[in-house]
Design a protein around this motif. Sequence first.
Motif, PDB file in Angstrom:
ATOM      1  N   ARG A   1      10.348   1.161  -1.102  1.00  0.00           N
ATOM      2  CA  ARG A   1      10.062   2.502  -1.619  1.00  0.00           C
ATOM      3  C   ARG A   1      11.259   3.440  -1.461  1.00  0.00           C
ATOM      4  NH1 ARG A   1       4.781   3.095  -3.061  1.00  0.00           N
ATOM      5  NH2 ARG A   1       3.404   1.405  -2.355  1.00  0.00           N
TER       6      ARG A   1
ATOM      7  N   GLU B   1      10.342   8.115   6.303  1.00  0.00           N
ATOM      8  CA  GLU B   1      11.430   8.712   7.078  1.00  0.00           C
ATOM      9  C   GLU B   1      11.650   7.962   8.395  1.00  0.00           C
ATOM     10  OE1 GLU B   1      10.583  12.845   7.571  1.00  0.00           O
ATOM     11  OE2 GLU B   1      10.635  13.251   5.414  1.00  0.00           O
TER      12      GLU B   1
ATOM     13  N   LYS C   1       0.834  -1.206   0.000  1.00  0.00           N
ATOM     14  CA  LYS C   1       0.000   0.000   0.000  1.00  0.00           C
ATOM     15  C   LYS C   1       0.869   1.256   0.000  1.00  0.00           C
ATOM     16  CE  LYS C   1      -0.312   0.390   5.046  1.00  0.00           C
ATOM     17  NZ  LYS C   1      -1.195   0.412   6.226  1.00  0.00           N
ATOM     18  N   ASP C   2       0.247   2.372  -0.372  1.00  0.00           N
ATOM     19  CA  ASP C   2       0.963   3.647  -0.359  1.00  0.00           C
ATOM     20  C   ASP C   2       1.332   4.030   1.077  1.00  0.00           C
ATOM     21  OD1 ASP C   2       0.730   3.902  -3.088  1.00  0.00           O
ATOM     22  OD2 ASP C   2      -1.118   5.076  -2.986  1.00  0.00           O
ATOM     23  N   LEU C   3       2.486   4.648   1.234  1.00  0.00           N
ATOM     24  CA  LEU C   3       2.950   5.116   2.538  1.00  0.00           C
ATOM     25  C   LEU C   3       3.245   6.615   2.475  1.00  0.00           C
ATOM     26  CD1 LEU C   3       5.474   2.248   3.458  1.00  0.00           C
ATOM     27  CD2 LEU C   3       3.120   2.501   4.270  1.00  0.00           C
ATOM     28  N   THR C   4       3.137   7.276   3.610  1.00  0.00           N
ATOM     29  CA  THR C   4       3.417   8.708   3.671  1.00  0.00           C
ATOM     30  C   THR C   4       4.917   8.952   3.772  1.00  0.00           C
ATOM     31  OG1 THR C   4       3.324   8.786   6.093  1.00  0.00           O
ATOM     32  CG2 THR C   4       1.233   9.055   4.903  1.00  0.00           C
ATOM     33  N   GLU C   5       5.311  10.173   3.489  1.00  0.00           N
ATOM     34  CA  GLU C   5       6.724  10.543   3.624  1.00  0.00           C
ATOM     35  C   GLU C   5       7.194  10.364   5.063  1.00  0.00           C
ATOM     36  OE1 GLU C   5       9.088  11.345   1.450  1.00  0.00           O
ATOM     37  OE2 GLU C   5       7.666  10.879  -0.159  1.00  0.00           O
ATOM     38  N   GLU C   6       6.295  10.680   6.021  1.00  0.00           N
ATOM     39  CA  GLU C   6       6.644  10.536   7.430  1.00  0.00           C
ATOM     40  C   GLU C   6       6.918   9.073   7.779  1.00  0.00           C
ATOM     41  OE1 GLU C   6       4.789  14.282   6.692  1.00  0.00           O
ATOM     42  OE2 GLU C   6       4.045  12.264   6.279  1.00  0.00           O
ATOM     43  N   GLU C   7       6.115   8.154   7.237  1.00  0.00           N
ATOM     44  CA  GLU C   7       6.328   6.725   7.489  1.00  0.00           C
ATOM     45  C   GLU C   7       7.649   6.253   6.898  1.00  0.00           C
ATOM     46  OE1 GLU C   7       1.930   4.699   7.678  1.00  0.00           O
ATOM     47  OE2 GLU C   7       2.501   5.632   5.768  1.00  0.00           O
TER      48      GLU C   7
END
Length: 404
Positions: free
Chosen positions: A302, A208, A200-206
Amino acid sequence: MTVEVPVKKLSDYERFSKEDVERILELGRELKGLRVVHVNATAYGGGVAELLMTIVPLMRDAGLDARWEVLEAPMEFFNVTKKLHNTLQGAEIEITEEEWALYEKVNEENAKKLSLDADVVIIHDPQPAWIPNYLSKGTFIWRCHIDTSTPNLKVWDRLTSRMGMYRKALFHIMDYVRAPFDKIAVEFPPSIDPLSPKNKDLTEEELEAVATRYGIDTSKPLITVVARFDPWKDLFSAIDVYRVVKSKRNVQLAIVSAMAKDDPEGWIFFEDVLRYAGTDKDILFLTDLKGVGHVEVNAIQRLSTVGLHTATREGFGLVISEMMWKEHPVVARPVGGVKIQIDDGVNGFLRHNVSELAEAILLLLENPTLLTEMGKKAKEKVRSMYLSTANVRRYLEVIKSVVS
């Protein structure tokens, strides 16, 4: 043991492949209420368990009564089936009469223990392959997830001599098909779940957070190998490729793995690879022993620049599709199912030896535009051919063919 699976809805997958979802729902109406049970060796570790965690709930949502059963067996059994796995991929290993007796005993016991009263029983891989011999009724399908193109024939013949009850045999590619399955074989590539924690898509915060936790330096390229600690994966060559690239570019190598319950040999091989890597701080071993789960694997892929796969035998290699789904090209050896996922020079590179693999990675690192273009084409290849909906559709088509 019956495995609990999450609830999944086909409607959530329409945005990826509306045509496949519509076909699944059509087949589901025809097969509504049909009892289907999948049987494999483990509920955790390896591609088969990951596949079933999506396939079973989507079959349920299509209207089938689908379940998943896992073998109950001592570790000695898995030592035997690991040898069986290796011999089916060509290893010249002796399986003793005592080991065959244990294999037969565990299959017979599980035929009685597991909940296998169903219209269709789908047996995955060699571990439970003899179970149908001890069931009085049922329609049986064998799903083979390994490369059987050049098996140890002594072992192959003995194993398959008691597999005449299967109506269909499903192989990743037709190159793997041998007698006695040549007349009932179906080409059947596996799939990845675009909504699973691993994809699944992940956020930039995840992203990092994972980079920080595992010491990934995002300022320099990351070459990533995702593979079990298995001799066939040839992780020694992966380290050699990294060392060649490292001599010309400042890069990191991530070796990402989970220690599977049904692979006791993996622990020994893990130690061998660790020793071979030595003290290089840019070689990162990221495993479940360090808390690396599916979300972490997703993030590491990613964060990667390019994927590497050095296996010398590979049933299919879903890790290839996983990396491609994240818009990264993969450089790999052209073995097994790998060579149907990667279109050489289009969405990745197929190369044989260490120097060729390293040269292909350097070409990508030195050409950012090519890296990006190949990554986009890689994702589209997976979307069109190797997502869960395509896999479930294929299963329902095969099931329909055997119950019609």
